[in-house]
Design an enzyme around this catalytic site. Structure first.
Site, PDB file in Angstrom:
ATOM      1  N   LYS A   1      59.522  31.869  -2.808  1.00  0.00           N
ATOM      2  CA  LYS A   1      59.132  32.379  -1.089  1.00  0.00           C
ATOM      3  C   LYS A   1      59.832  33.309  -1.154  1.00  0.00           C
ATOM      4  O   LYS A   1      61.295  33.404  -0.050  1.00  0.00           O
ATOM      5  CB  LYS A   1      60.328  31.415  -0.143  1.00  0.00           C
ATOM      6  CG  LYS A   1      59.923  30.863   1.148  1.00  0.00           C
ATOM      7  CD  LYS A   1      59.979  29.103   1.467  1.00  0.00           C
ATOM      8  CE  LYS A   1      60.028  29.246   2.922  1.00  0.00           C
ATOM      9  NZ  LYS A   1      58.657  29.150   3.072  1.00  0.00           N
TER      10      LYS A   1
ATOM     11  N   ARG B   1      64.365  25.148  -5.329  1.00  0.00           N
ATOM     12  CA  ARG B   1      63.421  26.552  -5.383  1.00  0.00           C
ATOM     13  C   ARG B   1      63.782  27.316  -4.572  1.00  0.00           C
ATOM     14  O   ARG B   1      62.990  28.789  -5.362  1.00  0.00           O
ATOM     15  CB  ARG B   1      62.526  26.399  -3.819  1.00  0.00           C
ATOM     16  CG  ARG B   1      61.407  26.914  -4.005  1.00  0.00           C
ATOM     17  CD  ARG B   1      60.115  25.937  -2.364  1.00  0.00           C
ATOM     18  NE  ARG B   1      60.416  25.863  -1.216  1.00  0.00           N
ATOM     19  CZ  ARG B   1      60.213  25.820  -0.361  1.00  0.00           C
ATOM     20  NH1 ARG B   1      59.100  25.203   0.062  1.00  0.00           N
ATOM     21  NH2 ARG B   1      60.476  25.477   0.834  1.00  0.00           N
TER      22      ARG B   1
ATOM     23  N   GLU C   1      46.298  28.629   1.635  1.00  0.00           N
ATOM     24  CA  GLU C   1      47.286  28.178   2.292  1.00  0.00           C
ATOM     25  C   GLU C   1      46.947  28.962   3.790  1.00  0.00           C
ATOM     26  O   GLU C   1      46.467  29.454   3.230  1.00  0.00           O
ATOM     27  CB  GLU C   1      48.828  28.638   1.681  1.00  0.00           C
ATOM     28  CG  GLU C   1      49.361  27.858   0.972  1.00  0.00           C
ATOM     29  CD  GLU C   1      50.697  28.723   0.652  1.00  0.00           C
ATOM     30  OE1 GLU C   1      51.104  28.557  -0.489  1.00  0.00           O
ATOM     31  OE2 GLU C   1      51.558  28.926   1.291  1.00  0.00           O
TER      32      GLU C   1
HETATM   33  C1  COI Z   1      58.710  26.813   6.605  1.00  0.00           C
HETATM   34  O1  COI Z   1      58.145  26.427   7.283  1.00  0.00           O
HETATM   35  O2  COI Z   1      60.188  26.636   7.117  1.00  0.00           O
HETATM   36  C2  COI Z   1      58.511  28.105   6.681  1.00  0.00           C
HETATM   37  O3  COI Z   1      59.558  28.884   5.587  1.00  0.00           O
HETATM   38  C3  COI Z   1      57.566  29.086   7.246  1.00  0.00           C
HETATM   39  C4  COI Z   1      57.914  30.030   7.662  1.00  0.00           C
HETATM   40  C5  COI Z   1      57.193  31.204   7.578  1.00  0.00           C
HETATM   41  C6  COI Z   1      58.547  29.672   8.596  1.00  0.00           C
END
Ligand code: COI
Length: 358
Positions: A205, A103, A241
């Site tokens: 991400k 990813r 989401e």
């Molecule tokens: C995760 O679930 O690891 C994420 O990347 C969300 C993050 C905003 C803590």
């Protein structure tokens, strides 16, 4: 949303000595989702040809960056999140780490950055976990959250990719994400602010996907909700989401989740839940989900590395509250027990999802 630890705690932790004990001297029974600095971080830089030099571990702490860095000025940055789990026999394992590596590669292509190979990524994660292994909580107490970052660290003034990128990994022991623990969540559907737009970066991400949700989440929390469910930016009709996680609805034997169409993050927990649900015999649909279907659902739950599988007790939309089944006999509970069982090693991993760190 998890809160950052104060800077005074950072200073204390920077000064502490690193002993050889199996566990750090820490209150493992009161872990939340907040930053606890650990001993080491991992850093690797790309050269001007886009190849990474050999990375290394360095004591956790601040590092220098150009004021003109593309990540600071133009948001050229990605992050990942994964966890290391302590098994009952004391060994440590990772869950689907190659998925995070892939990813990050996908995101790096979108943001014009070189990315570590899957092998480099996995090795770096393993080294970082081993260096911080006294911070992997005892079995059943939490996990070590691993945060890989990829950023345009070289300076640029005009719009364009940085001449140098930095790959960095830091870790923090964590417990639960939401302050009220296993209590089911109350979500507010937000129909003003959006999380991601078609053609944007919602499907990778990118660090730029997160600050834009702060305002809506803070406002929802001030009204007593746990979190916000965002709608699609184009029509405002379909759910997308929650601030930090994917969402699923259950109706009868059908489990549905928004399809990956550029504005939805391809969550690794999401992908795992789809596979487990199919194994259990549910019909799984990845599709556009209108708000009306959510209101009519039997169950709603969220998935993500940080939140795990988190049941939703109610959703409020235009001042109307819909309530959902949660608890012992719910679908989300069944999926959660199976997933956490595999992650912590108490259910046999027949899927090759876990890897030991030794
Ligand atoms: C995760 O679930 O690891 C994420 O990347 C969300 C993050 C905003 C803590």
């Amino acid at each position: 949303m998890g809160s950052a630890q104060s800077s005074s705690t950072h200073k204390v932790n920077e000064k502490r000595s690193i002993g050889k004990e199996k566990y750090a001297n820490f209150d493992w029974d009161n872990l939340g989702f907040s930053l606890t600095p650990t001993d080491y971080m991992y850093i690797m830089k790309s050269n001007k040809d886009g190849n990474f030099s050999k990375g290394s571990l360095t004591p956790y702490g601040t590092f220098e960056i150009s004021p003109a860095a593309a990540v600071l000025n133009y948001g050229q940055g990605l992050f990942e999140g994964l966890k290391a789990y302590r098994k009952e026999d004391g060994r440590i394992q990772l869950f689907r780490v190659e998925e995070n590596a892939n990813r990050m590669k996908m995101g790096a292509e979108r943001l014009l950055m070189p990315s570590p190979s899957v092998e480099e990524f996995v090795n770096a994660v393993k080294q970082t976990v081993l260096a911080n292994k006294r911070w992997v909580p005892p079995y059943g107490k939490g996990s070590l959250y691993i945060r890989p970052l990829l950023m345009g660290s070289g300076g640029v003034l005009g719009i364009g990719p940085a001449p140098e990128c930095t790959f960095l990994i830091f870790t923090s022991p964590i417990g639960i994400w939401y302050k009220d623990g296993s209590k089911p969540k109350s979500l507010l559907i937000e129909d003003g602010l959006s999380r991601a737009a078609p053609g944007g970066t919602g499907g990778v991400k990118s660090i730029t996907n997160y600050a834009p949700v702060f305002e809506a989440v803070n406002e929802a929390k001030a009204k007593g909700f746990t979190d916000v469910l965002f709608l699609d930016a184009a029509t405002g009709k379909y759910i997308e989401e929650v601030s930090s996680c994917n969402v699923f609805i259950v109706k009868g034997n059908i489990i549905s989740t928004p399809g990956i169409q550029g504005t939805i993050l391809p969550g690794i927990t999401r992908k795992s839940v789809i596979e487990l649900a199919l194994d259990f015999g549910y019909q799984v649909e990845e599709r556009s989900i209108p708000v009306e279907d959510v209101i009519e659902a039997d169950e709603v739950f969220c998935t993500g590395t940080a939140v795990g599988i988190s049941p939703v007790s109610s959703i409020t939309y235009k001042n109307k509250r819909a309530k959902y089944k949660t608890g012992a006999k719910s679908v989300s509970q069944k999926l959660c027990e199976t997933l956490t069982g595999i992650q912590s090693g108490c259910i046999k991993d027949t899927k090759g999802w876990t890897v030991l760190v030794e």
